[in-house]
Design a protein around this motif. Structure first.
Motif, PDB file in Angstrom:
ATOM      1  N   SER A 122       8.350 -24.769 -61.388  1.00 21.75           N
ATOM      2  CA  SER A 122       7.975 -25.262 -60.061  1.00 21.75           C
ATOM      3  C   SER A 122       7.382 -26.657 -60.203  1.00 21.75           C
ATOM      4  N   LEU A 123       7.324 -27.356 -59.077  1.00 20.54           N
ATOM      5  CA  LEU A 123       6.792 -28.721 -59.038  1.00 20.54           C
ATOM      6  C   LEU A 123       5.801 -28.811 -57.893  1.00 20.54           C
ATOM      7  N   VAL A 124       4.675 -29.459 -58.136  1.00 16.68           N
ATOM      8  CA  VAL A 124       3.652 -29.661 -57.117  1.00 16.68           C
ATOM      9  C   VAL A 124       3.439 -31.168 -56.957  1.00 16.68           C
ATOM     10  N   VAL A 125       3.493 -31.633 -55.719  1.00 14.15           N
ATOM     11  CA  VAL A 125       3.281 -33.054 -55.442  1.00 14.15           C
ATOM     12  C   VAL A 125       2.326 -33.200 -54.269  1.00 14.15           C
ATOM     13  N   GLY A 126       1.713 -34.354 -54.170  1.00 12.30           N
ATOM     14  CA  GLY A 126       0.842 -34.657 -53.044  1.00 12.30           C
ATOM     15  C   GLY A 126       1.631 -35.324 -51.940  1.00 12.30           C
ATOM     16  N   SER A 127       1.033 -35.379 -50.766  1.00  8.01           N
ATOM     17  CA  SER A 127       1.642 -36.050 -49.619  1.00  8.01           C
ATOM     18  C   SER A 127       0.650 -37.061 -49.084  1.00  8.01           C
ATOM     19  N   ARG A 128       1.104 -38.290 -48.922  1.00  4.86           N
ATOM     20  CA  ARG A 128       0.216 -39.326 -48.393  1.00  4.86           C
ATOM     21  C   ARG A 128       0.034 -39.205 -46.888  1.00  4.86           C
ATOM     22  N   GLY A 129       0.846 -38.379 -46.250  1.00  7.71           N
ATOM     23  CA  GLY A 129       0.711 -38.196 -44.809  1.00  7.71           C
ATOM     24  C   GLY A 129       1.189 -39.395 -44.018  1.00  7.71           C
ATOM     25  N   LEU A 130       2.301 -39.978 -44.438  1.00  7.36           N
ATOM     26  CA  LEU A 130       2.861 -41.107 -43.689  1.00  7.36           C
ATOM     27  C   LEU A 130       3.260 -40.667 -42.295  1.00  7.36           C
ATOM     28  N   GLY A 131       3.106 -41.546 -41.368  1.00  8.15           N
ATOM     29  CA  GLY A 131       3.589 -41.272 -40.012  1.00  8.15           C
ATOM     30  C   GLY A 131       5.111 -41.349 -39.988  1.00  8.15           C
ATOM     31  N   PRO A 132       5.724 -40.914 -38.882  1.00  7.26           N
ATOM     32  CA  PRO A 132       7.185 -40.888 -38.807  1.00  7.26           C
ATOM     33  C   PRO A 132       7.837 -42.251 -39.039  1.00  7.26           C
ATOM     34  N   LEU A 133       7.266 -43.323 -38.519  1.00  3.68           N
ATOM     35  CA  LEU A 133       7.858 -44.648 -38.667  1.00  3.68           C
ATOM     36  C   LEU A 133       7.803 -45.124 -40.120  1.00  3.68           C
ATOM     37  N   LYS A 134       6.641 -45.019 -40.736  1.00  2.00           N
ATOM     38  CA  LYS A 134       6.526 -45.434 -42.138  1.00  2.00           C
ATOM     39  C   LYS A 134       7.413 -44.585 -43.037  1.00  2.00           C
ATOM     40  N   ARG A 135       7.514 -43.309 -42.749  1.00  3.30           N
ATOM     41  CA  ARG A 135       8.351 -42.422 -43.550  1.00  3.30           C
ATOM     42  C   ARG A 135       9.813 -42.880 -43.501  1.00  3.30           C
ATOM     43  N   VAL A 136      10.252 -43.315 -42.324  1.00  2.00           N
ATOM     44  CA  VAL A 136      11.629 -43.801 -42.168  1.00  2.00           C
ATOM     45  C   VAL A 136      11.799 -45.135 -42.888  1.00  2.00           C
ATOM     46  N   LEU A 137      10.827 -46.030 -42.759  1.00  2.00           N
ATOM     47  CA  LEU A 137      10.949 -47.372 -43.322  1.00  2.00           C
ATOM     48  C   LEU A 137      10.832 -47.395 -44.844  1.00  2.00           C
ATOM     49  N   ILE A 138       9.838 -46.728 -45.394  1.00  3.37           N
ATOM     50  CA  ILE A 138       9.640 -46.804 -46.846  1.00  3.37           C
ATOM     51  C   ILE A 138      10.007 -45.520 -47.572  1.00  3.37           C
ATOM     52  N   GLY A 139      10.266 -44.483 -46.829  1.00  2.00           N
ATOM     53  CA  GLY A 139      10.676 -43.229 -47.461  1.00  2.00           C
ATOM     54  C   GLY A 139       9.492 -42.413 -47.931  1.00  2.00           C
ATOM     55  N   SER A 140       9.715 -41.139 -48.024  1.00  2.00           N
ATOM     56  CA  SER A 140       8.678 -40.220 -48.461  1.00  2.00           C
ATOM     57  C   SER A 140       9.108 -39.578 -49.771  1.00  2.00           C
ATOM     58  N   VAL A 141       8.292 -39.767 -50.792  1.00  2.00           N
ATOM     59  CA  VAL A 141       8.594 -39.162 -52.092  1.00  2.00           C
ATOM     60  C   VAL A 141       8.637 -37.643 -51.955  1.00  2.00           C
ATOM     61  N   SER A 142       7.654 -37.081 -51.295  1.00  2.00           N
ATOM     62  CA  SER A 142       7.600 -35.619 -51.193  1.00  2.00           C
ATOM     63  C   SER A 142       8.797 -35.066 -50.420  1.00  2.00           C
ATOM     64  N   ASN A 143       9.196 -35.710 -49.320  1.00  2.59           N
ATOM     65  CA  ASN A 143      10.375 -35.244 -48.577  1.00  2.59           C
ATOM     66  C   ASN A 143      11.623 -35.282 -49.443  1.00  2.59           C
ATOM     67  N   TYR A 144      11.813 -36.359 -50.161  1.00  2.00           N
ATOM     68  CA  TYR A 144      12.985 -36.503 -51.025  1.00  2.00           C
ATOM     69  C   TYR A 144      13.016 -35.395 -52.079  1.00  2.00           C
ATOM     70  N   VAL A 145      11.862 -35.175 -52.714  1.00  2.00           N
ATOM     71  CA  VAL A 145      11.789 -34.180 -53.786  1.00  2.00           C
ATOM     72  C   VAL A 145      12.047 -32.777 -53.245  1.00  2.00           C
ATOM     73  N   VAL A 146      11.496 -32.454 -52.088  1.00  7.15           N
ATOM     74  CA  VAL A 146      11.730 -31.137 -51.485  1.00  7.15           C
ATOM     75  C   VAL A 146      13.219 -30.923 -51.243  1.00  7.15           C
ATOM     76  N   LEU A 147      13.903 -31.956 -50.806  1.00  8.12           N
ATOM     77  CA  LEU A 147      15.325 -31.836 -50.490  1.00  8.12           C
ATOM     78  C   LEU A 147      16.233 -31.835 -51.724  1.00  8.12           C
TER      79      LEU A 147
END
Length: 159
Positions: A122-147
């Motif tokens: 298993s893998l455990v990562v933190g989330s910086r809690g980016l808002g929807p706009l920042k997540r779209v613009l710079i990407g979310s490491v945690s979202n990418y890894v989950v997918l």
């Protein structure tokens, strides 16, 4: 007799990363497990360690060696006494083996590479809690890894 697991924890020393480390130790680590701290460094810089290990990442570094602040600096990691104390305590009280591995490149891709490379349970990562706009613009490491990771992933928010 229970199966020993290999648990990866993505660490960048941010508050959410520290929360993920503490959560993993408190909630899923058990005696006999192997905890691997996974550090990702950017491609920039020309350290000897990066030139030697850039393709497949550093060798696994045992906790006792990783506690040497000079070693961390050689790999471009800012030493963090709080994290080292948490890890030292976990290795003694939870009877887990703790190692670190450093990768160079995009954190999203390297965390997913680590899953296969280290055969993580298993893998455990933190989330910086980016808002929807920042997540779209710079990407979310945690979202990418989950997918994209091929093992279960837990995302922990900082308190």
């Amino acid at each position: 007799m229970s199966e020993h697991r290999t648990i990866g924890i993505g660490v960048d020393y941010s508050p959410s990363s520290k929360a993920a480390l503490k959560w993993a130790i408190d909630n899923i680590a058990r005696a006999g497990d192997h905890i691997v701290l996974i550090h990702t460094q950017p491609h920039t810089g020309h350290s000897a360690q990066k030139q030697l290990w850039e393709e497949e990442g550093s060798p696994l570094i045992p906790l006792k060696e990783f506690q040497d602040m000079h070693l961390q600096v050689q790999y471009g990691i800012k030493p963090d006494a709080e994290i080292l104390d948490v890890l030292d305590s976990a290795s003694r009280t939870k009877e887990v083996t703790v190692t670190s591995k450093i990768y160079w490149g995009d954190a999203r891709e390297k965390l997913c590479d680590a899953v296969a490379d280290l055969k993580l349970t298993s893998l455990v990562v933190g989330s910086r809690g980016l808002g929807p706009l920042k997540r779209v613009l710079i990407g979310s490491v945690s979202n990418y890894v989950v997918l994209h990771a091929t093992c279960p992933v837990t995302v922990v928010k900082a308190a």
